[in-house]
Scaffold this motif. Structure first.
Motif, PDB file in Angstrom:
ATOM      1  N   SER A 172      -5.865   1.672  -1.565  1.00 43.57           N
ATOM      2  CA  SER A 172      -6.359   0.313  -1.787  1.00 43.57           C
ATOM      3  C   SER A 172      -7.476   0.366  -2.815  1.00 43.57           C
ATOM      4  CB  SER A 172      -6.858  -0.317  -0.483  1.00 43.57           C
ATOM      5  OG  SER A 172      -7.928   0.431   0.067  1.00 43.57           O
ATOM      6  N   GLN A 185      -6.126  -4.828  -4.033  1.00 44.50           N
ATOM      7  CA  GLN A 185      -4.826  -4.170  -4.021  1.00 44.50           C
ATOM      8  C   GLN A 185      -4.722  -3.267  -2.792  1.00 44.50           C
ATOM      9  OE1 GLN A 185      -2.374  -4.748  -6.120  1.00 44.50           O
ATOM     10  NE2 GLN A 185      -3.557  -6.059  -7.515  1.00 44.50           N
ATOM     11  N   PRO A 186      -3.548  -3.157  -2.148  1.00 39.88           N
ATOM     12  CA  PRO A 186      -2.242  -3.735  -2.493  1.00 39.88           C
ATOM     13  C   PRO A 186      -2.098  -5.214  -2.108  1.00 39.88           C
ATOM     14  CG  PRO A 186      -2.069  -2.475  -0.476  1.00 39.88           C
ATOM     15  CD  PRO A 186      -3.471  -2.279  -0.981  1.00 39.88           C
TER      16      PRO A 186
END
Length: 203
Positions: free
Chosen positions: A55, A73-74
């Motif tokens: 992440s 992210q993700p």
């Protein structure tokens, strides 16, 4: 994931750290920082999974006030700790969580807020601290938990820095999970999100 939010990103802006400096020097350097912001990349290795969980996003720490972990992210997810509450949500739409159900996240998040404020009293009560420095540009702190609940979760927490900035944090859990967080400080500091400003005003 929620539990890891709180570990983010401690000791991110230590200035003028040289070989042989004491924890007191580090504490004084941290106390000078009123706002710390930057980007993070997190990799968590779980023995039962064939691939690591990754992440990334941004973080914001306001001295004695708040800690925001803004994962991008993700998927988007935001977690915010203030002096009085824990909030979670997406895109600035955060709702307050029950502190009872998030007690562990609150505990660790507050620990990091204390570190950024230069408060090492509580830290030394919870951890055995080993300081290692190889050159004037490289240093490391190894934190070994002394008692529960930290000792039940972690075997060690390591922080490594270079040229006065924390660049890497490693969390080793008792059950074998290992999380590595790479930090890149933002200079100048990133602007605070509007919703964070609003929370700070109302909190």
């Amino acid at each position: 994931m929620h539990r890891l939010i709180g570990y983010l990103l401690a000791l991110c802006c230590i200035s003028s750290l040289a070989y042989g400096e004491t924890l007191e020097n580090i504490q004084h350097a941290l106390a000078k920082q009123s706002l710390v912001t930057g980007h993070f990349e997190q990799t968590r290795n779980i023995p039962a999974l064939s691939r690591p969980l990754k992440s990334s996003g941004q973080f914001y720490i306001v001295k004695n006030r708040a800690l925001l972990w803004d994962q991008q992210q993700p998927f988007a997810q935001q977690s915010l700790l203030t002096e009085s509450a824990i909030y979670q949500g997406q895109n600035g739409q955060l709702s307050q969580r029950d502190t009872g159900s998030a007690q562990m996240s609150q505990y660790f998040s507050q620990l990091l807020v204390d570190i950024f404020s230069g408060d090492f009293t509580g830290l030394s009560e919870q951890f055995d601290i080993e300081q290692t420095a190889t050159t004037t540009a490289n240093w490391q702190l190894n934190l070994s938990p002394q008692q529960a609940p930290l000792k039940q979760i972690f075997s060690q927490i390591s922080l490594r820095g270079k040229q006065g900035v924390v660049e890497h944090i490693r969390l080793v859990e008792q059950r074998g999970d290992q999380t590595d967080i790479v930090l890149r400080m933002a200079t100048p500091a990133l602007p605070l999100p509007t919703f964070l400003k609003q929370v700070l005003v109302s909190d």
